[in-house]
Design an enzyme around this catalytic site. Structure first.
Site, mmCIF file in Angstrom:
data_model
loop_
_atom_site.group_PDB
_atom_site.id
_atom_site.type_symbol
_atom_site.label_atom_id
_atom_site.label_comp_id
_atom_site.label_asym_id
_atom_site.label_seq_id
_atom_site.Cartn_x
_atom_site.Cartn_y
_atom_site.Cartn_z
ATOM 1 N N HIS A 143 -67.372 29.628 -2.878
ATOM 2 C CA HIS A 143 -67.931 29.918 -1.439
ATOM 3 C C HIS A 143 -68.900 28.665 -0.958
ATOM 4 O O HIS A 143 -69.834 28.916 -0.053
ATOM 5 C CB HIS A 143 -68.698 31.076 -1.363
ATOM 6 C CG HIS A 143 -67.770 32.238 -1.663
ATOM 7 N ND1 HIS A 143 -67.409 32.606 -2.952
ATOM 8 C CD2 HIS A 143 -67.235 33.183 -0.844
ATOM 9 C CE1 HIS A 143 -66.638 33.561 -2.722
ATOM 10 N NE2 HIS A 143 -66.521 33.993 -1.555
ATOM 11 N N GLU A 163 -56.182 35.403 6.973
ATOM 12 C CA GLU A 163 -56.452 34.087 7.635
ATOM 13 C C GLU A 163 -55.174 33.560 7.970
ATOM 14 O O GLU A 163 -55.178 32.784 8.869
ATOM 15 C CB GLU A 163 -57.110 33.099 6.558
ATOM 16 C CG GLU A 163 -58.655 33.446 6.364
ATOM 17 C CD GLU A 163 -58.858 34.701 5.654
ATOM 18 O OE1 GLU A 163 -60.300 35.177 5.626
ATOM 19 O OE2 GLU A 163 -58.113 35.047 4.825
#
Length: 329
Positions: free
Chosen positions: A129, A60
């Site tokens: 998450h 990322e």
């Protein structure tokens, strides 16, 4: 007017903007061959090719930085994070590069980049998450933060975000992708920074965004049916810039307010909304503003505990009862 899912509305927005402007490209994990983790990029690789729909490694920080660099030289990248939880690995590029480059370059480098992907809790994905980061990014000068709740808003706001010359953090509620709504066939955009009154009401204002819009609308229906309370539901749509005028105008009318968000309570989006209300609508309030938030805990994996941590119609109704003094206290 056609009915589309949230994911298809986003897909339409990407397709139309890529057709309109050859400088727009999409980059991220599995956006090409796999057609997106949530199938938002379905069909784009076949239409635009691998130079404009770019699959990346699981890195990322790396591909977010490529996006910032591409924006510096005049391209309009759309950077997809598989989830905003993974974007924590790219926070240096988003916060220290994208948000600050225009200022630090003395206005030489606009950064027309969109960082987008699913955020907030889904179902039993665990503490790492299931996080709603709206307030984190809204805290940073230089970033615009958008969190649409409906397919119509998602398409119109994504198109505006891609055309904007500033970095935009575009948060898609992870449980919204299958939700459906009417989306016009004609070209349209929704200006960033404009809230929307999703339901007119007279007795209390419920301010919400993203997944909590559906929760608030369900609560409003029950309030009308069970307590004869008319709730006005205001969808912020954009967290930064915040449409204070619409919120304050609604509170001027209803004299009471409940602010609902999925994120944690401390320094949350709701706290900022309440600050504006107490400064600009204090004399109109007939009761303290109430807040409904996610629980101040890491998200449990257990489905029963997970359900208890999230805002629900019941928790919104309980807050409205406090704001209208119908709770018996």
């Amino acid at each position: 007017m056609p009915t589309l899912t949230y994911r298809d509305a986003l897909n339409q927005a990407l397709r139309e903007e890529m057709e309109r402007d050859p400088d727009v490209f999409l980059m991220g994990e599995e956006v090409g061959v796999y057609q997106g983790a949530y199938k938002v990029s379905r069909g784009l690789l076949e239409q635009f090719g691998e130079l404009r729909v770019v699959d990346t490694p699981i890195a990322e920080n790396g591909f977010a930085g490529i996006g910032v660099g591409a924006a510096m030289v005049g391209l309009r990248p759309v950077i997809e994070f598989m989830t905003w939880n993974f974007a924590l690995l790219a926070i240096d590029q988003v916060v220290n590069s994208a948000a600050k480059m225009l200022y630090m370059s003395g206005g030489q480098f606009p950064i027309p980049v969109v960082f987008r992907g699913p955020g907030g809790a889904a179902l039993q994905l665990g503490a790492q998450h299931s996080q709603a980061f709206e307030s984190w990014y809204a805290h940073v000068p230089g970033l615009k933060v958008v969190a649409p709740a409906t397919p119509y808003d998602a398409k119109g706001l994504l198109k505006s975000s891609i055309r904007d010359n500033n970095p935009v953090v575009f948060l898609e509620g992870e449980m919204l992708y299958n939700s459906k709504g009417e989306v016009p066939e004609d070209e349209y955009v929704i200006p960033i920074g404009e809230a929307d009154v999703k339901r007119e009401g007279a007795d209390v204002t419920i301010v919400c965004h993203s997944k909590t819009v559906a929760v608030s609308l369900k609560a409003a229906e029950r309030l009308e049916a069970e307590l004869d309370v008319s709730a006005e539901v205001v969808d912020l749509r954009t967290i930064r810039p915040l449409d204070v005028a619409t919120v304050v105008g609604s509170v001027h009318k209803t004299n009471r307010c409940v602010v609902v968000e999925e994120g944690w309570p401390f320094a949350g989006v709701g706290a900022q909304v309440v600050d504006h209300i107490q400064r600009e609508a204090f004399d109109y309030l007939d009761a303290p503003v109430q807040r409904v938030t996610g629980a101040d805990v890491p998200m449990p994996y257990n489905k029963h505990l997970e359900r208890l941590t999230k805002p629900s119609p019941d928790s919104v109704i309980a807050a409205v009862k406090k704001a209208t003094y119908l709770d018996g206290d």
